[in-house]
Design an enzyme around this catalytic site. Structure first.
Site, PDB file in Angstrom:
ATOM      1  CG  ASP A 499     149.741 -67.624  22.685  1.00  0.00           C
ATOM      2  OD1 ASP A 499     149.863 -66.598  23.368  1.00  0.00           O
ATOM      3  OD2 ASP A 499     150.447 -67.878  21.695  1.00  0.00           O
ATOM      4  CG  ASP A 564     156.563 -64.212  22.035  1.00  0.00           C
ATOM      5  OD1 ASP A 564     156.396 -65.319  22.584  1.00  0.00           O
ATOM      6  OD2 ASP A 564     155.664 -63.636  21.387  1.00  0.00           O
TER       7      ASP A 564
HETATM    8  C1  DGJ Z   1     152.783 -66.133  20.736  1.00  0.00           C
HETATM    9  C2  DGJ Z   1     153.610 -67.027  21.624  1.00  0.00           C
HETATM   10  O1  DGJ Z   1     154.240 -66.279  22.610  1.00  0.00           O
HETATM   11  C3  DGJ Z   1     154.594 -67.799  20.756  1.00  0.00           C
HETATM   12  O2  DGJ Z   1     155.445 -68.575  21.550  1.00  0.00           O
HETATM   13  C4  DGJ Z   1     153.825 -68.650  19.791  1.00  0.00           C
HETATM   14  O3  DGJ Z   1     153.108 -69.619  20.488  1.00  0.00           O
HETATM   15  C5  DGJ Z   1     152.885 -67.776  18.959  1.00  0.00           C
HETATM   16  N1  DGJ Z   1     152.074 -66.932  19.771  1.00  0.00           N
HETATM   17  C6  DGJ Z   1     152.023 -68.630  18.080  1.00  0.00           C
HETATM   18  O4  DGJ Z   1     151.093 -67.907  17.386  1.00  0.00           O
END
Ligand code: DGJ
Length: 766
Positions: A499, A564
């Site tokens: 991430d 997301d």
């Molecule tokens: C952003 C990601 O896109 C989410 O799926 C998740 O992993 C969060 N970060 C966790 O902090």
């Protein structure tokens, strides 16, 4: 038949007429030509669709001028790399500053320094098969078509006064009408040379009026397609946040005004293989000539080459399709599958994943995760990924980032009990990491407050309570590699969700402005070294959703987190746009709660699954809280997905309708041998009383008979390929009663006979 089948020899692909210094690249259905003019300038002669059976091209008269009456001769030339010097008042792909005078100052000249004038002239050329662009993967995992030798034309240029060399590189993938372009700079002067702007290539489009199809958006709204006119002046799409970005993505499709649709028309397309600050700058001159420079974003760019130094840029992947935007997408998809993705195999599929984020957020316990794992395994999940919150003091997003040690509070015996449970349940184990970031409230920051991007004495702006590590420092890159390598060595982890949850601000680094490139190089090197040391490791690129999706990251990642936003009403737009450039195989898509966490909408389970099954299916809901009926539905749908995924993940995609164009998104994937196809319709918005158009299927064998099955295995009918391609899927046009309600379905088509019987009884299953 697969339209991409072709096994060209090098001599057929690149031909050189030495007398005219004319280079012609012939690909399956297109060509690209350049030549060195008598004064040595290398110019674009032409490019575009070309029938496979076209005879020889007679290009002798084409001299690379946009307008021979242009105000100054040099300004009117279509230089293959437009450089500041020959061209000084249009946009350029290369700008160089020589800090000292070359040799003696000639009489009558003043020492006006730096000399910002570079005139690149032809020296020689070569054709090789071992050249590759900058930042190419070093992980050692074979690409699918590793055995295919692709020819690379390299044209060597040199400045007229300084021993400053530029190599224009063209690696050709003829079966997809794609050329990877990149530039190599070599400073053989005794002085430092400052490169002030640098594109990976300049592209010239044939004279005409053009539109641009691209994506635009934001966090949770990535990839929404936009179609706009290109008008006189500069049209730029770019990102300056250190990664690829949510608001725009480095791909383009350029088509003549009004002439290109999904299935027809010439489309010039391309994408950058780079995950840092980038720009695509289109300039339409007063003459209507259109050029584009794609490469490093210029705002804070700097590259200084010391004596003897070489810089090789990443690639701009550029091509032309003669069959519309869909044809351009299919070429990019096939190119990614065959030549970009690490270790792609036809018989290995992206696993069905469960991700814990939306199920538990930071509320992690060993018991809770094992419960989720049990529920996941019962449904048929193959990969269980523990998301954020498992390490250091990371019980919320204000602390712990940077401390990649398993939290003793949560997991007193380390991750082994959870991983063993997951493996006993028959699944692989994956872990979330965010290795480029740090919370100020962390042990790493307390030990090394100077390891973050910042300017001396200036504030360090936090976003999501975090700062960006300075990957310009080799010791930081080494520290992060060692931390991740340690986790992979100690535990049986075969998947990282990698991430990156903020853009850079105050980009001060020990390497100065070079940080924009050094960060990407550091990131790639860690990923490549980890994959090399741990060959079973897969990586998913994620940056707060789809903030790092490009052909550079796909060289070392197996899939990407698309957004997301998991609400299918929005996802239909996001996924339509994503698919313009990137293949369904890499598009991780989760089914989440009926009450969507991003938008608050309540969405039917069918629609959630039907949209998610268009890519690499994932589950992100709180599955241990589902009712027995819901669990059974999940299990049934996951089982169905496994039967269709060879087609979804390996097939060629046809977008029969985009949601933007009428509220309905229809995707069809087809295996190249036409034996199977998957049809997926999602009616997001339909006015009462309106019938839907016939979404005619594509690329089926016309004479063959296809049996159509739904997710329950029910055979809905048998139809000839010809009928499906003429009339669409029976039943989908109806709008009676509740016909305007949101609805969706996914169907598998299997070829059951090669020939239609003479007097067939169609429709009813026999
Ligand atoms: C952003 C990601 O896109 C989410 O799926 C998740 O992993 C969060 N970060 C966790 O902090």
């Amino acid at each position: 038949m697969n339209v991409f089948e072709m096994d060209p020899t090098m001599s057929e692909v690149i031909t050189v007429d030495d007398s005219q210094k004319l280079f012609v690249i012939r690909m399956q259905r297109s060509f690209y030509a350049l030549r060195a003019l008598p004064d040595g300038q290398v110019v674009h002669v032409g490019s575009g669709p070309l029938a496979p059976d076209a005879g020889p091209l007679h290009l002798a008269g084409l001299d690379g001028y946009e307008d021979p009456n242009y105000v100054c001769e040099q300004q009117g030339r279509r230089a293959e790399l437009l450089a500041f010097g020959d061209i000084s008042y249009h946009d350029v792909g290369l700008k160089v500053a020589f800090l000292e005078v070359a040799g003696q100052l000639p009489k009558g000249h003043a020492p006006h320094l730096p000399v910002r004038d570079v005139r690149l002239r032809y020296q020689r050329h070569e054709i090789r098969t071992d050249a590759a662009p900058g930042l190419s993967p070093t992980h050692g995992r074979a690409i699918r078509r590793a055995a295919v030798l692709r020819p690379v034309l390299i044209v060597h240029l040199q400045d007229a006064a300084y021993d400053f060399r530029v190599r224009l590189c063209y690696r050709v993938t003829p079966e997809y009408d794609i050329i990877e372009r990149w530039v190599e700079l070599e400073n053989q002067t005794a002085q430092h040379v400052a490169v002030e702007s640098l594109a990976f290539a300049s592209i010239h489009f044939p004279p005409g009026r053009y539109e641009l199809t691209r994506s635009a958006g934001a966090w949770a709204r990535e990839f929404v397609p936009v179609r706009q006119n290109i008008e006189q002046g500069v049209t730029e799409i770019s990102h300056r946040g250190l990664n690829t970005g949510h608001a725009s993505n480095p791909f383009y499709m350029v088509h003549e005004h009004g002439s290109a649709g999904e299935d027809a028309g010439a489309v010039y397309f391309g994408a950058l293989a780079f995950s840092g600050n980038w720009s695509l700058r289109f300039e339409m001159l007063p003459t209507d000539a259109l050029r584009m420079h794609g490469g490093y974003e210029a705002t804070d760019f700097s590259l200084t080459l010391g004596p003897g130094a070489v810089h090789r840029t990443p690639a701009l992947v550029h091509g032309v399709a003669d069959n519309g935007i869909g044809g351009a997408s299919r070429r990019l998809h096939a190119f990614a599958r065959d030549y970009v993705l690490p270790g792609y195999q036809d018989d290995q599929f992206r696993p069905v994943l469960f991700n814990s984020w939306e199920a538990t957020y930071f509320d992690i316990t060993l018991e809770g995760q094992i419960n989720l794992a049990r529920a996941a395994a019962q449904m048929g999940v193959e990969l269980f990924c523990l998301d954020d919150g498992w390490f250091g003091s990371r019980r919320h997003d204000r602390a712990g980032l940077g401390d990649w040690a398993v939290s003793q509070d949560l997991f007193p015996n380390g991750l082994t009990p959870l991983i063993e449970a997951v493996k006993e349940l028959g699944m692989r184990f994956g872990l979330w990491v965010e290795p480029e970031m740090i919370n100020p409230d962390s042990d790493l920051y307390r030990a090394h407050p100077d390891w973050v991007l910042h300017f001396p004495g200036r504030p360090r702006t936090e976003a999501r309570n975090q700062l960006v590590l300075d990957y310009g420092r080799p010791e930081v890159v080494e520290h992060i590699f060692a931390a991740l390598d340690g986790l992979l060595s100690r535990y049986d982890i075969t998947f990282f969700k990698w991430d990156m949850n903020r853009y850079a601000s105050e980009p001060g680094s020990v390497v100065g402005k070079a940080i924009w490139h050094a960060h990407v190089a550091g990131l790639y090197s860690i990923m490549d070294r980890l994959r090399q040391a741990h060959p079973r490791l897969d990586i998913q690129s994620c940056a707060g959703g789809g903030g790092r999706v490009d052909l550079g990251i796909l060289g070392r990642c197996d899939q990407v987190w698309t957004s997301d936003n998991t609400d299918p009403f929005d996802r239909a737009y996001i996924q339509d746009g994503f698919s313009l450039a990137y293949p369904p195989r890499v598009m991780e898509a989760w089914v989440t709660h009926d009450h969507n966490h991003q938008t608050g909408r309540v969405v039917p389970l069918d629609l959630r699954f039907d949209l998610a099954m268009r890519g690499a299916l994932g589950i992100g809901s709180n599955i241990d809280k589902l009712s027995a009926d819901e669990r059974a539905a999940y299990r049934r749908k996951i089982g169905f997905y496994k039967t269709i995924r060879p087609v979804v993940q390996n097939g060629d995609l046809y977008r029969l309708a985009r949601v933007q164009d009428g509220g309905v998104s229809v995707w069809q994937t087809v295996l190249p041998d036409q034996s199977q196809s998957v049809y997926s319709i999602a009616v997001i918005q339909q006015l009462q009383g309106h019938h839907l158009p016939a979404y005619r299927l594509r690329a089926l064998a016309p004479a063959a008979i296809y049996a159509v099955r739904d997710e329950n295995g029910a055979r809905l009918g048998r139809y000839s390929g010809a009928q499906l391609m003429a009339l669409g899927m029976p039943g989908d046009q109806r709008n009676g009663g509740l016909g305007c309600a949101v609805r969706s379905r996914t169907l598998l088509l299997e070829k059951v006979a090669d020939q239609e019987p003479r007097y067939p009884s169609m429709g009813a299953e026999t």
